[in-house]
Design a protein around this motif. Sequence first.
Motif, PDB file in Angstrom:
ATOM      1  N   HIS A   1     116.738   7.513  54.272  1.00 18.30           N
ATOM      2  CA  HIS A   1     116.713   7.444  52.789  1.00 18.30           C
ATOM      3  C   HIS A   1     116.160   8.838  52.347  1.00 18.30           C
ATOM      4  N   GLU A   2     115.152   9.231  52.921  1.00 20.61           N
ATOM      5  CA  GLU A   2     114.726  10.713  52.272  1.00 20.61           C
ATOM      6  C   GLU A   2     115.609  11.921  52.603  1.00 20.61           C
ATOM      7  N   PHE A   3     116.129  11.860  53.717  1.00 23.21           N
ATOM      8  CA  PHE A   3     117.258  12.790  54.125  1.00 23.21           C
ATOM      9  C   PHE A   3     118.245  12.909  53.040  1.00 23.21           C
ATOM     10  N   LEU A   4     118.803  11.817  52.688  1.00 20.58           N
ATOM     11  CA  LEU A   4     120.040  11.769  51.730  1.00 20.58           C
ATOM     12  C   LEU A   4     119.515  12.160  50.320  1.00 20.58           C
ATOM     13  N   HIS A   5     118.252  11.792  50.030  1.00 18.60           N
ATOM     14  CA  HIS A   5     117.641  12.168  48.969  1.00 18.60           C
ATOM     15  C   HIS A   5     117.529  13.691  48.755  1.00 18.60           C
ATOM     16  N   ARG A   6     117.044  14.334  49.779  1.00 15.01           N
ATOM     17  CA  ARG A   6     116.960  15.736  49.803  1.00 15.01           C
ATOM     18  C   ARG A   6     118.295  16.760  49.846  1.00 15.01           C
TER      19      ARG A   6
END
Length: 671
Positions: free
Chosen positions: A42-47
């Motif tokens: 989730h955080e990877f896709l956000h960044r």
Amino acid sequence: MDAVTLLYRTKAAQKADLKRKTMALRTALAIVGEIDPTVSEHEFLHRSASVIGTVFGGGGYDSYVTTALSALSWFEPDLDVQLAALLNAAALQMNFQTRTFLDGAQAVIYYGDERYFPIAMLHGNATLGLYVGDAQKETVLPLWANKSPTLELNPGQVHYVTPELVPVYQTANGGSHTSAVMIVHPNGADGEFSVPAKFDYIADTVGVATIYCIAGSAEMIAAAAVQLEAQYPDVRTDLKLYALREQRGLEYRAILMFTGLPGLPDIVLEPGISKSLTLGPGLVEQPGEMESLSYGENSIAGIRNVHGVGPDASLGNGIWERTSVKSPFYLASSAPLPLEARERLSDEFDIFHSVLRVCDGMLIPSQDPGHATFLAARANGEIIKGYGSDADATPLAAAATVDDAGVRRYQLHRPRLRRVRGSAMPLMFTPMLHKWHSHFMIQCLPRVRIARDLGEDMAILIPHDLRRKQVEMLQLLGIGESQLVRMQPNELIQADRLYVPLPWRLGFTAYNTAVYDEIAGQIETALISTPKRILISRESRKTWRNLINYDTIRQMLVQDFGFEEISPEKLTLAEEVAVYANADIVVGAEGAGMYGAVFSGKKTKYITICDEDYVMPMLSNIAVVRGFEVGYVFGESMRSDGDLYRRLPYGHADFVVDVELLRRAVEFAIA
């Protein structure tokens, strides 16, 4: 992919690009996972959002760029992906074998934002990359370099040099031709500069084949393009203007590319942006444009201050909240306590809760070795004085000139200006305050409550290097990445509605400790095994207030009383909260390590070790709110009696403590 072609063939991703993007992102996530196992999808896709939403040229090149830049976005927050892709494309052109064989080693001269240099040189294996700065540095590759074929970086071709060393490196690599000059967001601290004067050391190595790539603020690039058009009307220039969106922030940037000049371009660059400021008369409220507001009416049991009346009417609207201290259950000292120290043990003072709202307001970081603060300015450039910062004491004020009308004016140059849509509030009241975790806990993190009390969907302005654990605290308080704006050093922020809270004094109250109840409430501390007798480690302390005989103290507490030494900075947030919540007794030197007491309850006892020059009421403030007992053991300060500047309230000298006094305090506490 030709760099100029890429300049025009960057577009928004469509449904047809989904399959290619998904495959590239899957590869990038695997690469990041090998380097940082803590990565979440989730955080990877956000960044990686800006990479996902953009198609870079043709399908093949877009696949490479998507994998590389989405992986790099994990390690380089707020990466300008359009700029990164273009710089790498330009450097890869220099890697073309035919050029290398015909002209010798191709040299890329890079000046400006250091973050983009290794990214530009990805796969530049046959290209000499020279980052030109004020000092020669050993090449230290980034953490991500060469962890995957996608992130290949040749250390033998990447160098950090001074201008006079550029010809030496070019000759050593078999060539004397500068194939590309990259000027990327140059530092605006020194003001404008002439390109021929700045790069005179390569004047004999550039030619009609040299590619120039200049990136910076839209203001700087537009001015450079006008100069080129006027002086070289036959030279083709390619310019891309774009809006860089970083969460809620918006900045107008541009990239200028050109070639075909026989020598260096005779242009002047003025980095960043320029703002005309005046030093105003002080806090003059104008409803709808600038006004002070109170907050916490339902949660602060204090005295209401209405503008024009109250304890300090000049501060405007707000609520006064009194800090309280608790009488120590034990007190011992190996040196006579000065009067100031004794007074501080019972020092109760007021904190004023007020926030200034400035429509279209600008936040200006001001910092030098003698001070650090944020200044707030109105849309017309008038700096607001008298609201928590001393504008007259800043270097900006010292450099201001007085015009014929008696107005103090200053022309401010900064690397960038970022617009924030809607409401925004800085988490800190000085640019570097988060570096001291005690200040972060007392004066920064609790500001989240202010945003809530105001009922605004608030962007929270944080430093770019906020610690991971500090960001995790924000997340547990419901402040996710989409609400954060990471400020780069010296940049200006201008928000539709800028909220500037009045700084709090160093003290814990019921209001600013409530955020820690919320954090602890999300962690099941009873399920985490932690020791009952805690010694807060002092080993990481390398600057001031060193406890010189710490080793002896540690040995006594560990061997004679069964204490376990804990370094809070080495624990996860959940472990840290559990340590303080589950402890029976905590011993440590006064400071941030002891303020984890905000997670403790009534059953815990604290013994804080101080010297006679450093007496702070914070632990006693927490004791009142949490209901636990606190004791003090004072040592002796290692300073000259005449060294008044290291005494209260700024006592930061090294010190020693009588171990026997501490032993008696512990025996009394556990009896």
